[in-house]
Motif scaffolding. Structure first.
Motif, short mmCIF file in Angstrom:
data_model
loop_
_atom_site.label_atom_id
_atom_site.label_comp_id
_atom_site.label_asym_id
_atom_site.label_seq_id
_atom_site.Cartn_x
_atom_site.Cartn_y
_atom_site.Cartn_z
N ARG A 163 0.87 -1.18 0.00
CA ARG A 163 0.00 0.00 0.00
C ARG A 163 0.90 1.23 0.00
NH1 ARG A 163 -2.57 2.79 4.58
NH2 ARG A 163 -4.54 3.76 3.95
N ASP A 164 1.38 1.58 -1.19
CA ASP A 164 2.33 2.68 -1.29
C ASP A 164 2.07 3.46 -2.58
OD1 ASP A 164 3.30 1.00 -3.27
OD2 ASP A 164 5.07 0.39 -2.14
N ALA A 165 2.92 4.45 -2.84
CA ALA A 165 2.71 5.32 -4.01
C ALA A 165 2.82 4.54 -5.31
CB ALA A 165 3.70 6.47 -3.98
N ALA A 166 3.73 3.56 -5.36
CA ALA A 166 3.91 2.77 -6.58
C ALA A 166 2.65 1.96 -6.89
CB ALA A 166 5.11 1.85 -6.44
N ALA A 167 2.06 1.36 -5.84
CA ALA A 167 0.82 0.60 -6.03
C ALA A 167 -0.33 1.51 -6.43
CB ALA A 167 0.48 -0.16 -4.75
N ALA A 168 -0.41 2.67 -5.79
CA ALA A 168 -1.47 3.62 -6.12
C ALA A 168 -1.33 4.11 -7.57
CB ALA A 168 -1.43 4.80 -5.16
N LYS A 169 -0.12 4.39 -7.99
CA LYS A 169 0.11 4.84 -9.36
C LYS A 169 -0.28 3.78 -10.36
CE LYS A 169 3.80 6.43 -12.46
NZ LYS A 169 5.25 6.70 -12.57
N ARG A 170 0.12 2.55 -10.09
CA ARG A 170 -0.22 1.45 -10.99
C ARG A 170 -1.73 1.31 -11.10
NH1 ARG A 170 0.71 -4.81 -9.46
NH2 ARG A 170 -0.16 -5.77 -11.34
N PHE A 171 -2.43 1.42 -9.96
CA PHE A 171 -3.88 1.28 -10.00
C PHE A 171 -4.53 2.42 -10.76
CE2 PHE A 171 -8.05 2.32 -8.13
CZ PHE A 171 -8.74 1.27 -8.70
N LEU A 172 -4.08 3.64 -10.56
CA LEU A 172 -4.67 4.78 -11.25
C LEU A 172 -4.50 4.66 -12.76
CD1 LEU A 172 -3.61 7.70 -8.89
CD2 LEU A 172 -5.85 6.60 -9.05
N LEU A 173 -3.35 4.16 -13.19
CA LEU A 173 -3.15 3.93 -14.63
C LEU A 173 -4.14 2.90 -15.16
CD1 LEU A 173 0.77 3.87 -14.77
CD2 LEU A 173 -0.72 5.49 -15.96
N ASN A 174 -4.34 1.82 -14.40
CA ASN A 174 -5.30 0.79 -14.80
C ASN A 174 -6.72 1.35 -14.86
OD1 ASN A 174 -3.16 -0.95 -14.81
ND2 ASN A 174 -3.98 -2.36 -13.29
N ALA A 175 -7.08 2.15 -13.86
CA ALA A 175 -8.43 2.70 -13.79
C ALA A 175 -8.71 3.62 -14.97
CB ALA A 175 -8.63 3.44 -12.47
N MET A 176 -7.74 4.45 -15.31
CA MET A 176 -7.94 5.35 -16.45
C MET A 176 -8.07 4.56 -17.75
SD MET A 176 -5.63 8.73 -15.66
CE MET A 176 -4.10 7.86 -15.28
N ALA A 177 -7.31 3.49 -17.87
CA ALA A 177 -7.40 2.65 -19.07
C ALA A 177 -8.74 1.92 -19.15
CB ALA A 177 -6.26 1.64 -19.08
N ALA A 178 -9.31 1.60 -17.97
CA ALA A 178 -10.56 0.84 -17.93
C ALA A 178 -11.81 1.71 -18.02
CB ALA A 178 -10.62 0.01 -16.65
N SER A 179 -11.61 3.03 -17.99
CA SER A 179 -12.77 3.94 -17.93
C SER A 179 -13.40 4.19 -19.28
CB SER A 179 -12.34 5.27 -17.31
OG SER A 179 -11.43 5.94 -18.19
N ASP A 180 -12.86 3.55 -20.34
CA ASP A 180 -13.36 3.75 -21.70
C ASP A 180 -13.22 5.20 -22.14
OD1 ASP A 180 -14.33 3.08 -24.15
OD2 ASP A 180 -16.38 2.68 -23.52
N LYS A 211 -7.28 9.94 3.19
CA LYS A 211 -6.08 10.65 3.62
C LYS A 211 -4.79 9.86 3.41
CE LYS A 211 -8.29 14.28 5.11
NZ LYS A 211 -8.10 15.61 4.48
N ASN A 212 -4.85 8.75 2.69
CA ASN A 212 -3.66 7.98 2.39
C ASN A 212 -2.66 8.85 1.61
OD1 ASN A 212 -1.71 6.19 1.46
ND2 ASN A 212 -3.17 4.70 0.64
N PRO A 213 -1.46 9.09 2.14
CA PRO A 213 -0.52 10.00 1.46
C PRO A 213 0.03 9.44 0.15
CG PRO A 213 0.53 8.93 3.35
CD PRO A 213 -0.94 8.60 3.43
N ALA A 214 -0.22 8.16 -0.13
CA ALA A 214 0.27 7.57 -1.37
C ALA A 214 -0.42 8.18 -2.59
CB ALA A 214 0.06 6.06 -1.36
N TYR A 215 -1.68 8.59 -2.45
CA TYR A 215 -2.42 9.10 -3.60
C TYR A 215 -1.87 10.43 -4.13
CZ TYR A 215 -5.83 5.40 -2.85
OH TYR A 215 -6.44 4.18 -2.72
N PRO A 216 -1.63 11.44 -3.28
CA PRO A 216 -1.05 12.68 -3.82
C PRO A 216 0.30 12.45 -4.51
CG PRO A 216 -1.91 13.04 -1.61
CD PRO A 216 -1.98 11.57 -1.85
N ALA A 217 1.12 11.58 -3.94
CA ALA A 217 2.42 11.30 -4.54
C ALA A 217 2.25 10.66 -5.91
CB ALA A 217 3.24 10.40 -3.62
#
Length: 233
Positions: A108-125, A136-142
């Motif tokens: 549960r860190d910035a690298a995992a959050a970044k990977r997920f956000l990339l996947n989510a944007m790709a899956a959003s059509d 408030k997880n600080p990984a998301y802003p990073a």
């Protein structure tokens, strides 16, 4: 190619068992008993093997049929117990509760959050977010700053850290958590991920994200899953 070649039972029976397990809060033993009532004797471990084989396929095959989501993301992660350790299921829904995407990670860190956000944007059509609501997880802003610096995420996208705004996704976690509780934890990361892909995919179908398939159409949803595998009604 027949995806059920070499199996003892027909594709219809296999998909029925897999769909029941992924759709409802049932243990493998429950599904085995329900099939036994219909004269189909099989061990719970057999149903587990079917889920491992076909749950990811349901997720993969349903993706081209999903309708777009809106541009207001609700993003959160929940704990999943695997071999006695906490792992993290990242999930995103839009403001109407439609599932955008999900990802199981070891950390549960910035690298995992970044990977997920990339996947989510790709899956959003192609519906790039207008706003991302997170806790408030600080990984998301990073992670967001990295994506903006790389040019992957437009600078205009807002990041809002508000637990209140994420009530929709926190409630949506319950569907997955019920299944996890019945599983009593998972034996390996891979088996957990394969199972969760099916649970999440069937949940997307149930919530009405498939084009031309209504949210409350349980019969149509069941037929849709069989048709994904080339089985005619």
């Amino acid at each position: 190619m027949n995806p059920f070649k070499g199996r003892q039972y027909s594709g219809e029976v296999i998909l029925l068992a897999v769909r029941w397990y992924l759709r409802y809060p049932l243990a493998y033993e429950h599904v085995a008993e329900m099939l036994a009532e219909r004269g189909l004797e099989m061990d719970a471990s057999c149903i587990w093997r079917w889920v491992q084989a076909y749950a990811p396929e349901i997720n993969k095959r349903c993706r081209p049929h999903l309708r777009p989501v809106n541009k207001s993301y609700r993003i959160d992660e929940t704990y999943i117990r695997i071999k006695g350790k906490d792992r993290y299921l990242y999930r995103a829904v839009d403001s109407t509760g439609q599932t955008i995407d999900f990802l199981l990670t070891a950390r549960r860190d910035a690298a995992a959050a970044k990977r997920f956000l990339l996947n989510a944007m790709a899956a959003s059509d192609s519906a790039l977010p207008r706003v991302m609501n997170v806790d408030k997880n600080p990984a998301y802003p990073a992670a967001v700053e990295e994506l903006k610096a790389e040019g992957t995420l437009p600078r205009r996208v807002r990041l809002r850290q508000s637990k209140y705004l994420n009530n929709i996704i926190e409630q949506d976690h319950r569907t997955v958590k019920k299944r996890v509780w019945l599983a009593k934890g998972y034996g390996s990361f891979q088996s957990a991920w394969r199972t969760l892909q099916g649970i999440e995919a069937v949940n997307m179908i149930r919530k009405g994200r498939v084009r031309w398939l209504a949210k409350g159409d349980a019969v149509g949803q069941a037929l849709f899953i069989t048709e994904l595998f080339g089985i005619a009604a």
